[in-house]
Design a protein around this motif. Structure first.
Motif, mmCIF file in Angstrom:
data_model
loop_
_atom_site.group_PDB
_atom_site.id
_atom_site.type_symbol
_atom_site.label_atom_id
_atom_site.label_comp_id
_atom_site.label_asym_id
_atom_site.label_seq_id
_atom_site.Cartn_x
_atom_site.Cartn_y
_atom_site.Cartn_z
ATOM 1 N N TRP A 94 27.999 -15.057 -3.132
ATOM 2 C CA TRP A 94 28.133 -14.753 -4.562
ATOM 3 C C TRP A 94 27.440 -13.438 -4.912
ATOM 4 N N VAL A 95 26.221 -13.264 -4.429
ATOM 5 C CA VAL A 95 25.475 -12.032 -4.711
ATOM 6 C C VAL A 95 26.197 -10.828 -4.096
ATOM 7 N N GLN A 96 26.704 -11.002 -2.871
ATOM 8 C CA GLN A 96 27.439 -9.907 -2.235
ATOM 9 C C GLN A 96 28.704 -9.572 -3.033
ATOM 10 N N LEU A 121 33.072 -10.544 -13.796
ATOM 11 C CA LEU A 121 32.050 -11.091 -12.924
ATOM 12 C C LEU A 121 31.032 -11.901 -13.717
ATOM 13 N N LEU A 122 30.525 -11.326 -14.776
ATOM 14 C CA LEU A 122 29.578 -12.011 -15.663
ATOM 15 C C LEU A 122 29.939 -11.635 -17.091
ATOM 16 N N SER A 123 30.158 -12.613 -17.940
ATOM 17 C CA SER A 123 30.506 -12.310 -19.319
ATOM 18 C C SER A 123 29.351 -11.574 -19.983
ATOM 19 N N GLN A 124 29.659 -10.804 -21.017
ATOM 20 C CA GLN A 124 28.644 -9.969 -21.661
ATOM 21 C C GLN A 124 27.515 -10.824 -22.244
ATOM 22 N N GLU A 125 27.890 -11.981 -22.782
ATOM 23 C CA GLU A 125 26.870 -12.842 -23.389
ATOM 24 C C GLU A 125 25.910 -13.362 -22.327
ATOM 25 N N ASN A 126 26.461 -13.877 -21.202
ATOM 26 C CA ASN A 126 25.601 -14.402 -20.152
ATOM 27 C C ASN A 126 24.868 -13.285 -19.427
ATOM 28 N N GLU A 167 27.594 -20.408 -13.532
ATOM 29 C CA GLU A 167 28.260 -19.222 -12.998
ATOM 30 C C GLU A 167 28.587 -19.377 -11.515
ATOM 31 N N SER A 168 27.663 -19.973 -10.759
ATOM 32 C CA SER A 168 27.918 -20.157 -9.320
ATOM 33 C C SER A 168 29.041 -21.151 -9.091
ATOM 34 N N ASN A 169 29.117 -22.197 -9.922
ATOM 35 C CA ASN A 169 30.214 -23.167 -9.791
ATOM 36 C C ASN A 169 31.553 -22.519 -10.121
ATOM 37 N N ARG A 170 31.567 -21.632 -11.123
ATOM 38 C CA ARG A 170 32.807 -20.932 -11.457
ATOM 39 C C ARG A 170 33.245 -20.033 -10.308
ATOM 40 N N TYR A 171 32.279 -19.328 -9.715
ATOM 41 C CA TYR A 171 32.605 -18.483 -8.564
ATOM 42 C C TYR A 171 33.128 -19.328 -7.414
ATOM 43 N N TYR A 172 32.482 -20.472 -7.188
ATOM 44 C CA TYR A 172 32.873 -21.357 -6.083
ATOM 45 C C TYR A 172 34.324 -21.813 -6.240
#
Length: 443
Positions: A94-96, A121-126, A167-172
């Protein structure tokens, strides 16, 4: 360290609060006083199965059927399965991904619109996070680790634990799993058997519990789809075999029970217990992996591949010969030779070495041979220093350096390093492992 042997699971863990002790040499190993040299060899536990009831196949029918029926009746599939554990590799992937998003495939961001699409990748709010989240994460990680995360400039250092998990679950779910299928289609990854498929998924941080979803996503890739189905069948039926091995006691009974269960799994259709076993497999796969096996699964399985994988997972040695899988009983008790321990342990490697290997591959793809030689040589040095020269990670470094030297025209040194990679893979994996086969091909 986990050892599966004869239906039993043995676990050994290190005590974190234990007092430090003086190291001792191999000759001073305390267990040698009781078990002699066998104390250092898990294969000394090999249990031979030598039936004494003749060569007939009919003698095992009733005992094995009764035992199999008992095991299946005791295996309940009620309730929700335990949730899968979060693998540490998914965080690394995820970090990569956040630092270097791909330019094509699932989750890709074109280079020209990278800044504009950063919100994918990351919403502006988060991404902005909060002071409270920053304080919570700093307390959990400590100042040194938190500062290291902040220097990456990917916004994770200002999130609280709940936001990170979301966020990690969404990426997964939305990126990691589809990326694996994309890499299968582009031939960047090419699994050959169930073990290589498992290794690829674990490297990306994907838990094998989600192999059912991977099968659904890769339905158009016939080879990968069949491997996923085979892996789910193996993971289901190995529980039945281990339960049977734990119930039997004598060598003759072990050989009879195992050969009878193999007949029910791989023999021709027709026997009642064979139908019951496959009915249970379908139910288990649905319960565990949330996947419906096709009705034609039994008639389309690759018998030898399934038998090979099953023997490797169970530590089962059988006679090497041609089995008649069109028969209802292709296996006889005398075909089962022995049971051997199956050991699982943490595979350590060098993080710096892995990064250098990736850099060397990238430099080679771009035609920067001097940089590729320097990076691959440094990677090999670090792998050998951390893991030893006979480790599987070192074999990958040997092989990559051989490829780089081949492209520079130094064929003699390339052959020498490739021979070293081949020797390590043969020692670590055996002759029929995909990495060993690839080493032969590269040489």
């Amino acid at each position: 360290v986990k050892v599966h042997f004869n239906g039993h699971n043995i676990s050994a863990t290190a005590k974190t609060d234990a007092k430090p002790v003086e190291p001792w040499s191999v000759e001073e190993e305390p267990a040698l006083n009781h078990y002699d040299c066998l104390a250092l060899n898990t294969h000394a536990l090999r249990k031979f199965c030598v039936p004494t009831n003749g060569e007939g196949k009919d003698v095992v029918t009733n005992p094995s059927c009764d035992l199999l029926e008992s095991v299946l009746s005791e295996s309940t599939l009620s309730g929700e399965p335990t949730p899968p554990l979060l693998r540490w590799e998914i965080v690394s992937s995820w970090v990569q991904y956040l630092r270097n998003p791909p330019e094509e495939g699932p989750g890709s961001i074109p280079v020209k619109s990278y800044a504009l699409n950063r919100r994918l990748l990351l919403s502006q709010e988060n991404r902005s996070g909060s002071v409270e989240g920053e304080a919570e994460l700093r307390e959990k990680l400590g100042d040194a680790k938190w500062n290291q995360l902040a220097k990456m400039n990917i916004g994770l250092h200002r999130k609280n634990i709940a936001q990170l998990l979301a966020e990690s679950n969404r990426y997964y779910a939305e990126i990691a799993l589809p990326r694996i299928v994309h890499d299968f289609m582009s031939l960047e990854l090419s699994p050959i058997d169930g073990q290589t498929l498992t290794d690829f998924m674990h490297t990306r941080g994907v838990n094998m519990r989600h192999i059912g979803r991977l099968a659904a996503l890769s339905h158009s890739l016939v080879h990968v789809y069949s491997l996923c189905i085979q892996e789910m069948i193996i993971r289901a039926v190995k529980r039945v075999f281990r339960a049977i091995m734990a119930k039997v006691k004598g060598a003759e009974e072990s050989a009879s029970a195992l050969s009878g269960t193999l007949n029910a799994l791989l023999g021709a259709e027709g026997s009642p217990m064979s139908s019951e076993l496959w009915k249970w497999i379908h139910a288990y796969v649905k319960h565990r992996f949330d996947f419906d096996l096709p009705a034609s699964t039994r008639s389309e399985i690759r018998h030898l591949a399934l038998l090979r994988d099953l023997c490797q997972r169970l530590g089962l040695e059988i006679v090497s010969k041609s089995f008649d899988f069109s028969s209802k009983a292709p296996f006889a008790p005398q075909d089962v030779i022995a049971l051997v321990p199956v050991c699982k342990y943490v595979q350590f490697t060098s993080a710096d070495g892995r990064q250098l290997l990736e850099y060397a591959k990238s430099a080679l793809d771009k035609g920067k041979l001097d940089e590729a030689v320097s990076a691959s040589t440094s990677a090999l040095s670090k792998m050998c220093a951390v893991c030893g020269s006979h480790h599987r990670a070192s074999a990958s470094a040997f092989s990559l350096l051989a490829v780089v030297l081949y492209h520079t025209g130094d064929f003699l040194q390339a052959a020498i390093y490739q021979q070293k990679a081949l020797a390590v893979n043969e020692r670590e994996y055996g002759l029929d492992h995909p990495d060993t086969i690839k080493s032969y091909g590269d040489l």
